[in-house]
Design a protein around this motif. Structure first.
Motif, PDB file in Angstrom:
ATOM      1  N   ILE A 215     -24.091 -20.376 -26.838  1.00 56.55           N
ATOM      2  CA  ILE A 215     -24.188 -21.237 -26.014  1.00 56.55           C
ATOM      3  C   ILE A 215     -22.642 -21.623 -26.047  1.00 56.55           C
ATOM      4  O   ILE A 215     -21.956 -21.410 -27.197  1.00 56.55           O
ATOM      5  CB  ILE A 215     -24.864 -22.447 -25.960  1.00 56.55           C
ATOM      6  N   SER A 216     -21.848 -22.550 -25.395  1.00 59.48           N
ATOM      7  CA  SER A 216     -20.606 -23.050 -25.513  1.00 59.48           C
ATOM      8  C   SER A 216     -20.749 -24.377 -25.834  1.00 59.48           C
ATOM      9  O   SER A 216     -21.760 -25.148 -26.014  1.00 59.48           O
ATOM     10  CB  SER A 216     -20.221 -22.986 -23.976  1.00 59.48           C
ATOM     11  N   HIS A 217     -19.602 -24.945 -26.645  1.00 56.19           N
ATOM     12  CA  HIS A 217     -19.195 -26.158 -27.057  1.00 56.19           C
ATOM     13  C   HIS A 217     -19.261 -27.204 -26.035  1.00 56.19           C
ATOM     14  O   HIS A 217     -19.980 -28.389 -26.527  1.00 56.19           O
ATOM     15  CB  HIS A 217     -18.141 -26.099 -27.842  1.00 56.19           C
ATOM     16  N   ALA A 218     -19.080 -26.913 -24.732  1.00 52.20           N
ATOM     17  CA  ALA A 218     -19.006 -27.757 -23.814  1.00 52.20           C
ATOM     18  C   ALA A 218     -19.124 -27.195 -22.519  1.00 52.20           C
ATOM     19  O   ALA A 218     -18.584 -25.954 -22.554  1.00 52.20           O
ATOM     20  CB  ALA A 218     -17.914 -28.821 -23.800  1.00 52.20           C
ATOM     21  N   THR A 219     -19.649 -27.715 -21.233  1.00 54.81           N
ATOM     22  CA  THR A 219     -19.645 -27.323 -20.128  1.00 54.81           C
ATOM     23  C   THR A 219     -19.292 -28.279 -18.938  1.00 54.81           C
ATOM     24  O   THR A 219     -19.503 -29.335 -19.222  1.00 54.81           O
ATOM     25  CB  THR A 219     -21.168 -26.390 -19.542  1.00 54.81           C
ATOM     26  N   VAL A 220     -18.702 -27.628 -18.039  1.00 49.78           N
ATOM     27  CA  VAL A 220     -18.118 -28.327 -16.926  1.00 49.78           C
ATOM     28  C   VAL A 220     -18.698 -27.869 -15.683  1.00 49.78           C
ATOM     29  O   VAL A 220     -18.768 -26.472 -15.447  1.00 49.78           O
ATOM     30  CB  VAL A 220     -16.766 -28.326 -16.480  1.00 49.78           C
ATOM     31  N   SER A 221     -19.659 -28.768 -14.978  1.00 54.21           N
ATOM     32  CA  SER A 221     -20.524 -28.098 -13.932  1.00 54.21           C
ATOM     33  C   SER A 221     -20.389 -29.165 -12.577  1.00 54.21           C
ATOM     34  O   SER A 221     -20.068 -30.210 -13.100  1.00 54.21           O
ATOM     35  CB  SER A 221     -21.986 -28.037 -14.271  1.00 54.21           C
ATOM     36  N   SER A 222     -20.902 -28.731 -11.548  1.00 55.46           N
ATOM     37  CA  SER A 222     -20.844 -29.332 -10.414  1.00 55.46           C
ATOM     38  C   SER A 222     -21.897 -30.556 -10.413  1.00 55.46           C
ATOM     39  O   SER A 222     -23.203 -30.024 -10.652  1.00 55.46           O
ATOM     40  CB  SER A 222     -20.669 -28.620  -9.231  1.00 55.46           C
TER      41      SER A 222
END
Length: 414
Positions: free
Chosen positions: A63-70
């Motif tokens: 998994i990623s450290h953080a995610t940017v999503s709509s």
């Protein structure tokens, strides 16, 4: 060279041959018990650090450290610009787009999975999946190739291997003469990965992002995955990025989904420290016994020192030197043995397994098949400080009893 009287006499008592050899034996036992307790505590703390680090690296490797999503849940049209904005943050080391959704995989058997569409060239910026490939490589996931990479447990559940075909069914419907039917597509298995975590090995599949967009009828990725320079700095970075993006995108961190898991590990480590500290407390009781017998043995010496003008505080300091010295020796031996054992523990366990033909962590049962160990200077410092405080407290009562000795009563039968 000038030395305080209390330190001088305390050290002379330590070096001098005692009339009562049993006191020397108890003193040696106290040192050994403190050393064993410190060794055990440092080793256990290092093993727990190793498990915590291993789990953290395996989970955050997928998994990623953080995610940017709509916020709308639809594809991001200007994701390239979003990547540039995210990478402009000094704490963001890498950013990569992704498409993620649930699907049903059909082969010899069927199983649900999370299907993640990635860009193979950019994926190493945000995850370590490429370094956990058992067969094949992520570079085989080219656009329009309809290739797929499965977790090892997922492949075993489906009964497939590299080169086989799987049918992917997604919860997107299309109209046909027979009514609405879910979208489906055949994929060729080109690789298998193994992270060592059940959550991902049994429920994650990777495809090319372009193929995932077409299958899910999207015109852009679901979001952007971010890798940070410090994973514990995720929340402040998320707030900074949220301020930049405004109300258009949602920024989430790994702490939102796995914080409770790592908090539980941290709490378990603290509880183990407290429990094992009680072992040190038990070992320090031997120190109290040794000092009490030493005070009884030195009654005449104490009385003579009192008649020569030594104060009760000075007498108390002399015997505290004895207890502190025993504590220092035990702590020094324990820190040395514990650090050495923690450093070489994985190799020692392997040797024991080979010699006695046993397996402590069977790979058929456990996803971490080797005993990990990570020695931290902070843990060694806390263990040494705690043991020293226990040793110091253990000297107070015997030293106080020594300071209360009455010269006339002590010399009456001498």
């Amino acid at each position: 060279m000038f030395r305080p009287l209390e330190l001088f006499i305390g050290l002379r008592y330590t070096r001098a041959k005692r009339r009562n050899q049993f006191i020397s034996f108890i003193s040696a036992v106290s040192i050994i018990c403190i050393a064993i307790s410190v060794t055990a505590l440092i080793t256990v703390m290092s093993v727990m650090n190793g498990f915590d680090n291993e789990l953290r690296s395996r989970i955050l490797g997928a998994i990623s450290h953080a995610t940017v999503s709509s916020l709308s849940g639809e594809g991001m049209q200007d994701w390239q610009q979003t990547v540039k904005v995210a990478e402009s943050n000094p704490h963001v080391q890498g950013a990569a787009p992704y498409v993620e959704g649930q699907a049903m995989l059909l082969a010899r058997r069927s199983n649900g999975a999370i299907v993640r569409g990635i860009e193979p060239e950019q994926e190493p910026k945000v995850s370590e999946l490429g370094s956990h490939m058992v067969e094949g490589t992520l570079s085989d996931l080219t656009p329009n190739s309809w290739n797929i990479v499965l977790g090892k447990e997922l492949a075993l559940t489906l009964g497939v291997n590299v080169g086989d075909k799987v049918i992917m069914v997604v919860p997107q419907f299309r109209g046909t003469p027979m009514g609405s039917v879910p979208r489906q597509r055949a994929f060729k298995i080109t690789g298998i990965f193994e992270l060592g975590m059940q959550e991902f090995d049994s429920g994650l599949a990777l495809v090319n992002m372009s193929d995932a967009e077409k299958l899910n009828d999207l015109t852009g990725p679901n979001g952007i995955r971010l890798r940070l320079d410090d994973l514990f700095n995720a929340n402040p970075v998320a707030r900074e990025l949220a301020d930049k993006f405004g109300q258009v995108y949602r920024v989430q961190t790994w702490m939102d989904s796995h914080a409770n898991f790592f908090s539980a590990i941290s709490m378990e480590k603290k509880v183990m420290f407290i429990i094992l500290s009680l072992i040190i407390l038990v070992a320090v009781i031997n120190l109290i016994s040794m000092l009490m017998m030493l005070v009884t043995d030195k009654q005449a010496d104490i009385a003579i020192l009192r008649t020569l003008g030594s104060t009760p505080r000075s007498i108390m300091g002399m015997f505290m030197v004895q207890g502190v010295l025993v504590g220092f020796v035990g702590i020094g031996c324990g820190v040395g043995l514990g650090s050495l054992l923690s450093w070489r523990l994985p190799q020692i366990v392997k040797v024991i397994e080979q010699v006695f033909h046993v397996t402590f962590l069977s790979p058929d049962i456990y996803y971490i098949s080797e005993l990990p160990s990570k020695l931290l200077a902070s843990d060694v410092g806390w263990v040494a400080l705690t043991t020293f405080l226990f040793s110091l407290l253990a000297t107070l009562y015997p030293a106080w009893r020594a300071s209360r000795t009455q010269p006339a009563q002590a010399l009456r039968y001498e």
